[in-house]
Write a protein that holds these residues in place. Sequence first.
Motif, PDB file in Angstrom:
ATOM      1  N   ARG A  96      11.171   6.777   7.393  1.00 41.32           N
ATOM      2  CA  ARG A  96       9.840   6.382   7.186  1.00 41.32           C
ATOM      3  C   ARG A  96       9.118   6.013   8.511  1.00 41.32           C
ATOM      4  O   ARG A  96       7.748   6.290   8.733  1.00 41.32           O
ATOM      5  N   ALA A  97       9.876   5.331   9.305  1.00 43.91           N
ATOM      6  CA  ALA A  97       9.084   5.015  10.424  1.00 43.91           C
ATOM      7  C   ALA A  97       8.586   5.913  11.412  1.00 43.91           C
ATOM      8  O   ALA A  97       7.349   5.914  11.894  1.00 43.91           O
ATOM      9  N   ALA A  98       9.386   7.246  11.329  1.00 44.82           N
ATOM     10  CA  ALA A  98       8.793   8.108  12.113  1.00 44.82           C
ATOM     11  C   ALA A  98       7.685   9.003  11.351  1.00 44.82           C
ATOM     12  O   ALA A  98       6.601   9.579  12.271  1.00 44.82           O
ATOM     13  N   TYR A  99       7.522   9.032   9.979  1.00 45.51           N
ATOM     14  CA  TYR A  99       6.245   9.520   9.262  1.00 45.51           C
ATOM     15  C   TYR A  99       5.192   8.431   9.324  1.00 45.51           C
ATOM     16  O   TYR A  99       4.055   8.732   9.804  1.00 45.51           O
ATOM     17  N   GLU A 100       5.407   7.186   9.680  1.00 48.59           N
ATOM     18  CA  GLU A 100       4.106   6.367   9.779  1.00 48.59           C
ATOM     19  C   GLU A 100       3.563   6.429  11.231  1.00 48.59           C
ATOM     20  O   GLU A 100       2.371   6.140  11.309  1.00 48.59           O
ATOM     21  N   LYS A 101       4.408   6.728  12.101  1.00 48.33           N
ATOM     22  CA  LYS A 101       3.938   6.671  13.496  1.00 48.33           C
ATOM     23  C   LYS A 101       3.220   7.911  13.637  1.00 48.33           C
ATOM     24  O   LYS A 101       2.148   8.106  14.346  1.00 48.33           O
ATOM     25  N   ALA A 102       3.470   9.185  12.854  1.00 44.90           N
ATOM     26  CA  ALA A 102       2.589  10.409  12.898  1.00 44.90           C
ATOM     27  C   ALA A 102       1.224  10.095  11.936  1.00 44.90           C
ATOM     28  O   ALA A 102       0.018  10.403  12.409  1.00 44.90           O
ATOM     29  N   ILE A 103       1.404   9.253  10.776  1.00 47.08           N
ATOM     30  CA  ILE A 103       0.352   9.112   9.874  1.00 47.08           C
ATOM     31  C   ILE A 103       0.190   7.821   9.766  1.00 47.08           C
ATOM     32  O   ILE A 103       0.757   7.150   8.485  1.00 47.08           O
ATOM     33  N   PRO A 104      -0.495   6.803  10.389  1.00 44.25           N
ATOM     34  CA  PRO A 104      -0.567   5.394   9.984  1.00 44.25           C
ATOM     35  C   PRO A 104      -0.971   5.324   8.389  1.00 44.25           C
ATOM     36  O   PRO A 104      -1.765   6.061   7.713  1.00 44.25           O
ATOM     37  N   GLY A 105      -0.281   4.330   7.788  1.00 40.82           N
ATOM     38  CA  GLY A 105      -0.516   4.227   6.260  1.00 40.82           C
ATOM     39  C   GLY A 105       0.110   5.148   5.581  1.00 40.82           C
ATOM     40  O   GLY A 105      -0.144   5.481   4.319  1.00 40.82           O
ATOM     41  N   TYR A 106       0.980   6.178   6.051  1.00 42.11           N
ATOM     42  CA  TYR A 106       1.656   7.455   5.264  1.00 42.11           C
ATOM     43  C   TYR A 106       1.953   6.760   4.151  1.00 42.11           C
ATOM     44  O   TYR A 106       3.022   5.873   3.931  1.00 42.11           O
ATOM     45  N   ASP A 107       1.648   7.410   2.809  1.00 42.70           N
ATOM     46  CA  ASP A 107       2.204   7.093   1.593  1.00 42.70           C
ATOM     47  C   ASP A 107       2.695   8.334   0.800  1.00 42.70           C
ATOM     48  O   ASP A 107       2.782   8.304  -0.650  1.00 42.70           O
ATOM     49  N   GLU A 108       2.933   9.500   1.456  1.00 44.77           N
ATOM     50  CA  GLU A 108       3.566  10.839   0.551  1.00 44.77           C
ATOM     51  C   GLU A 108       5.230  10.492   0.654  1.00 44.77           C
ATOM     52  O   GLU A 108       5.588   9.632   1.233  1.00 44.77           O
ATOM     53  N   GLY A 109       5.738  11.475   0.295  1.00 44.15           N
ATOM     54  CA  GLY A 109       7.258  11.657   0.200  1.00 44.15           C
ATOM     55  C   GLY A 109       7.888  11.734   1.631  1.00 44.15           C
ATOM     56  O   GLY A 109       7.361  12.288   2.555  1.00 44.15           O
TER      57      GLY A 109
END
Length: 329
Positions: A96-109
């Motif tokens: 999840r940390a890598a997804y949140e770096k790409a999209i701050p506040g990422y809330d998808e799968g």
Amino acid sequence: MASDDGTGEFVRDPLGVAERITADGSSPWPVEAGRYRLVGARACPWANRVIITRRLLGLEDVISLGIAGPLHDERSWRFHLDPGDVDPVLGIEYLRAAYEKAIPGYDEGVTVPAMVEVSSGKVVTNDYAALERDLATQWRALHRDGAPDLWPDPDAIERIGEGIFHDVNNGVYKCGFASSQAAYERAYWALWARLDELSEHLATRRYLVGDTITQADIRLWVTLVRFDAAYHGHFKCNRQKLTELPVLWAYARDLFGTPGFGDTIDIDQIKQHYYGVHTSINPTGVVPLGPDTADWLVPHGREELGGRPFGDGTPPGPPPAGERVPAIG
């Protein structure tokens, strides 16, 4: 991973970072050796598709591989097999940390496979279908010598692959996560109708499209190899076991023994994931001991149908030392 459309039917959530990595300048992300790290999991069939593609094309030295463990929680896939529970390249515990770096506040799968830019730690894409297609086409200049052509007939591959996706790859999930009897039965009958059709198709030919291994075979095989260990019982796909389907069982064993397929599989991790993570289906978390994996080594006899597994190419070499899986048998 999924939602309910009100009828009890499993609906796969859309991809959260559906970008592409290309050599032709059609995307913001260029093909570049060493720039990206592919994060997969031995348990996941969608990740397995891309891992096999990478192996067959000889991209191991071009794109590094991170393996998330089979167990995860609501926070996402976790690198619990690595020392200190941290990916040694990305330096993170949860994907999840890598997804949140790409999209701050990422809330998808948070899904695997995910291609991550090493320098920024950002997920570039989790579009598994685009990844396997682009690895075979956009990354061609970096393929190993003797790499096979996995897309010799794109129209035929996509045509047969469409049915495999809806009724088999995703179909087993539709059975397993259905929350109504009617939804389950629709998925069950669609799955078995498609498997019967594929069995008939493969009765007289070694591979799904033409006389070589293509992306269509990779798509089907990742579900077949998990069938008896997970989908037959855990997902209630229990008309028959794979071992009771002579054509598909021989076809699956043929590919299992082909370099690039069986050497990507860890049956124990597959079972740990499905039975240990899907608590709504298996609340006890008990993981079955069977089936006997030695049967995968029984001769299949499919060579009699002809075919050239790698076409004008050659088999890939052994997996890198850090990517080897436990031997079957």
